[in-house]
Design an enzyme around this catalytic site. Sequence first.
Site, PDB file in Angstrom:
ATOM      1  N   ARG A  46      21.432  -2.264  -7.205  1.00 54.52           N
ATOM      2  CA  ARG A  46      22.403  -3.354  -7.579  1.00 54.52           C
ATOM      3  C   ARG A  46      22.559  -3.929  -9.054  1.00 54.52           C
ATOM      4  O   ARG A  46      23.364  -4.167  -9.249  1.00 54.52           O
ATOM      5  CB  ARG A  46      22.357  -4.187  -6.378  1.00 54.52           C
ATOM      6  N   ASP A  89      26.569  -0.751  -4.733  1.00 57.26           N
ATOM      7  CA  ASP A  89      26.197  -1.780  -3.496  1.00 57.26           C
ATOM      8  C   ASP A  89      26.203  -0.806  -2.325  1.00 57.26           C
ATOM      9  O   ASP A  89      26.752  -0.352  -1.855  1.00 57.26           O
ATOM     10  CB  ASP A  89      27.282  -2.725  -3.394  1.00 57.26           C
ATOM     11  N   LYS A 152       8.267   4.374   4.939  1.00 57.30           N
ATOM     12  CA  LYS A 152       7.913   3.495   5.867  1.00 57.30           C
ATOM     13  C   LYS A 152       8.069   1.941   5.511  1.00 57.30           C
ATOM     14  O   LYS A 152       8.318   1.651   4.256  1.00 57.30           O
ATOM     15  CB  LYS A 152       6.325   3.661   5.830  1.00 57.30           C
ATOM     16  N   ASP A 181       4.388   9.313   5.388  1.00 62.98           N
ATOM     17  CA  ASP A 181       3.241   8.339   5.615  1.00 62.98           C
ATOM     18  C   ASP A 181       2.341   8.700   4.425  1.00 62.98           C
ATOM     19  O   ASP A 181       1.688  10.094   4.292  1.00 62.98           O
ATOM     20  CB  ASP A 181       2.462   8.740   6.811  1.00 62.98           C
ATOM     21  N   HIS A 182       2.142   8.142   3.409  1.00 67.69           N
ATOM     22  CA  HIS A 182       1.683   8.598   2.013  1.00 67.69           C
ATOM     23  C   HIS A 182       0.095   8.904   2.147  1.00 67.69           C
ATOM     24  O   HIS A 182      -0.245   9.616   1.268  1.00 67.69           O
ATOM     25  CB  HIS A 182       1.881   7.446   0.835  1.00 67.69           C
ATOM     26  N   LYS A 186      -2.728  12.308   0.413  1.00 70.10           N
ATOM     27  CA  LYS A 186      -3.926  12.228  -0.260  1.00 70.10           C
ATOM     28  C   LYS A 186      -4.693  13.347  -0.235  1.00 70.10           C
ATOM     29  O   LYS A 186      -4.841  13.798   0.848  1.00 70.10           O
ATOM     30  CB  LYS A 186      -4.804  10.971   0.201  1.00 70.10           C
ATOM     31  N   GLU A 220      -9.313  -3.334   1.956  1.00 73.47           N
ATOM     32  CA  GLU A 220      -8.640  -3.553   0.671  1.00 73.47           C
ATOM     33  C   GLU A 220      -9.069  -4.988   0.171  1.00 73.47           C
ATOM     34  O   GLU A 220      -9.151  -5.918   0.831  1.00 73.47           O
ATOM     35  CB  GLU A 220      -6.869  -3.912   0.615  1.00 73.47           C
ATOM     36  N   ASP A 239       1.309  -2.583   9.666  1.00 71.48           N
ATOM     37  CA  ASP A 239       1.253  -1.958   8.202  1.00 71.48           C
ATOM     38  C   ASP A 239       0.408  -0.711   7.846  1.00 71.48           C
ATOM     39  O   ASP A 239       0.594   0.067   7.201  1.00 71.48           O
ATOM     40  CB  ASP A 239       0.672  -3.108   7.113  1.00 71.48           C
ATOM     41  N   HIS A 244      -0.917   4.951   8.994  1.00 71.17           N
ATOM     42  CA  HIS A 244      -2.040   5.444   8.217  1.00 71.17           C
ATOM     43  C   HIS A 244      -3.345   5.836   9.086  1.00 71.17           C
ATOM     44  O   HIS A 244      -4.037   6.746   9.130  1.00 71.17           O
ATOM     45  CB  HIS A 244      -2.388   4.757   7.121  1.00 71.17           C
ATOM     46  N   LYS A 344      -6.932  -7.047   4.460  1.00 69.74           N
ATOM     47  CA  LYS A 344      -6.777  -7.407   3.240  1.00 69.74           C
ATOM     48  C   LYS A 344      -7.643  -8.360   2.540  1.00 69.74           C
ATOM     49  O   LYS A 344      -8.223  -9.003   3.520  1.00 69.74           O
ATOM     50  CB  LYS A 344      -5.291  -7.994   2.850  1.00 69.74           C
TER      51      LYS A 344
HETATM   52  C1  BG6 Z   1       0.867   0.703   2.406  1.00 64.74           C
HETATM   53  C2  BG6 Z   1       0.960  -0.591   2.943  1.00 64.74           C
HETATM   54  O1  BG6 Z   1       1.205   1.528   3.187  1.00 64.74           O
HETATM   55  O2  BG6 Z   1      -0.339   1.104   1.942  1.00 64.74           O
HETATM   56  C3  BG6 Z   1       0.252  -1.654   2.006  1.00 64.74           C
HETATM   57  O3  BG6 Z   1       2.069  -1.129   3.162  1.00 64.74           O
HETATM   58  C4  BG6 Z   1      -1.197  -1.144   1.667  1.00 64.74           C
HETATM   59  O4  BG6 Z   1       0.157  -3.011   2.534  1.00 64.74           O
HETATM   60  C5  BG6 Z   1      -1.001   0.301   1.166  1.00 64.74           C
HETATM   61  O5  BG6 Z   1      -1.798  -1.754   0.390  1.00 64.74           O
HETATM   62  C6  BG6 Z   1      -2.541   0.963   0.831  1.00 64.74           C
HETATM   63  O6  BG6 Z   1      -2.353   2.154   0.391  1.00 64.74           O
HETATM   64  P1  BG6 Z   1      -3.558   2.880  -0.549  1.00 64.74           P
HETATM   65  O7  BG6 Z   1      -2.951   4.303  -0.897  1.00 64.74           O
HETATM   66  O8  BG6 Z   1      -3.635   1.926  -1.650  1.00 64.74           O
HETATM   67  O9  BG6 Z   1      -4.816   2.900   0.403  1.00 64.74           O
END
Ligand code: BG6
Length: 493
Positions: A46, A89, A152, A181-182, A186, A220, A239, A244, A344
């Site tokens: 936007r 938009d 996600k 799901d990243h 990896k 983290e 989260d 993950h 965290k």
């Molecule tokens: C994300 C979460 O999916 O993964 C974050 O929303 C988190 O809160 C992150 O920090 C962690 O990813 P990575 O790749 O740094 O372990």
Amino acid sequence: KIPPASLIFIFGGSGDLNYRKLSPALYNLFIDEWMPEKFGIVGIGRSPYNDEDYRQRLLNGIRQFSRRKEDSYGHWDEFSKHVTYLQMDAEKEGDYQKIAEVVKAKEAEMGEHPNVIFYLSVAPQLMPDIAKKLGALQLCSETSTTRIVIEKPFGHDLKSAHELNQLLMGMFKEEQIYRIDHYLGKESVQNILSLRFANALFEPIWNRHYIDYVQITASETVGVEGRGGYYEQSGALRDMVQNHILQLMCMIAMEAPVSFDANEIRNKKVDVLKAIRKISKEEVNQVAVRGQYGEGWMKGEKVPGYKQEKSVNPNSAVETFAAVKFYIDNWRWQDVPFYVRTGKRMNQKSTSITIQFKTAPSYAFPPEAAETWRANRLTISIQPEMEVKLRFQSKRAGQSMTLSPVDMIFNPKDGENEPEAYETLLLDVMEGNATLFMRADQVEAAWKIVMPILETWESRPPAGFPNYTPDSWGPEDAEALIARDGHNWITMP
Ligand code: BG6
């Protein structure tokens, strides 16, 4: 294989994920010569940007977050010519015509019809509406060349995830939908498959007869980092665990696939999710622990507690730490506990999986040789560095029979050349390979597992939040959870 001509629209084009992850990933793919010969990247947002300002913004992100920065070969100049910005938009139906116009113009420029990819990197509440409006576009009826990528969180709970699936599947074919799901992108996570299934060594002992328990830690050091608004609707279980961590569990626990076909791999993973023992609401307190960080010190720096973070309710009951004990009820894993934890503001940024094998059945060594430390352990480190470590007992040099644990380590130490998760995933989307993406039933099965914990936690306010200090390993209750079974959490040295 270099993907065919592709046109990528990024909803949330001026957002954080694009800035930190998506644009750097596409840029790295370009440098590594994985981008198609003809491609276009269109940021949608936007905010008013012209193409030049927008490119400059992305370049700032690349300077900070990319694995490879600007170089003297002029890669950025070349790459940036493919990047444009489309101000619209996303809530206005009429604005979607602009997308169709861009596609037409690019088609003419490229001299062919490219794959059209819509990447939805937007707040979860906007997803259904954008998907609906895209689905209505004429161009989405070309199912073999149009794809939609969903960042996600996929839903907020089982019900909303199911509704989102229904909505998407009403408009797109499953093969067009890429749920991210990243963690699955990896390198170190993909390496689990090669470790397990390209070696005959591990398989015979990879079961309840030889494995005592499994642990997964994803810790983290950061707090919620300005994402308080999102995190207030989420919490650690949603989260990190629902997605993950359960996916890591699937990689460890799945049966051997007979091929690398996307559905074959996903079927094997879903089997694991379906076999995870249902946690009843009555047992939630015994098998799950939640925590929230208070204010304190992190590596010498004063940091606020969760409740003091921006956009967080000062009375928030949202958890920033979660630990759960799972069981998988199948032949391979019956009675082997899987302890998982994530949080965290913990002492270390690290994700690792530990497979603890059972102790030797009889120990003939003299008492003074005694095992001082538990060995017989395989640790798969996902980050900060990929590492596989086998710890076993060995004789210490000298005239007496004394044992001590030693480590056999594989660590490629090649971070610089390791593609980032988003590079792999974006390349897969362009190539049309959905193996590393979540299928509808996978996402729902994962939600089913965490729902009783979520519902129980939401119905009972937590006692004593905040209950852990920054730079620690989480609340004491988490230690108690595992100590009850006679074990400890394993932290990386
Ligand atoms: C994300 C979460 O999916 O993964 C974050 O929303 C988190 O809160 C992150 O920090 C962690 O990813 P990575 O790749 O740094 O372990």
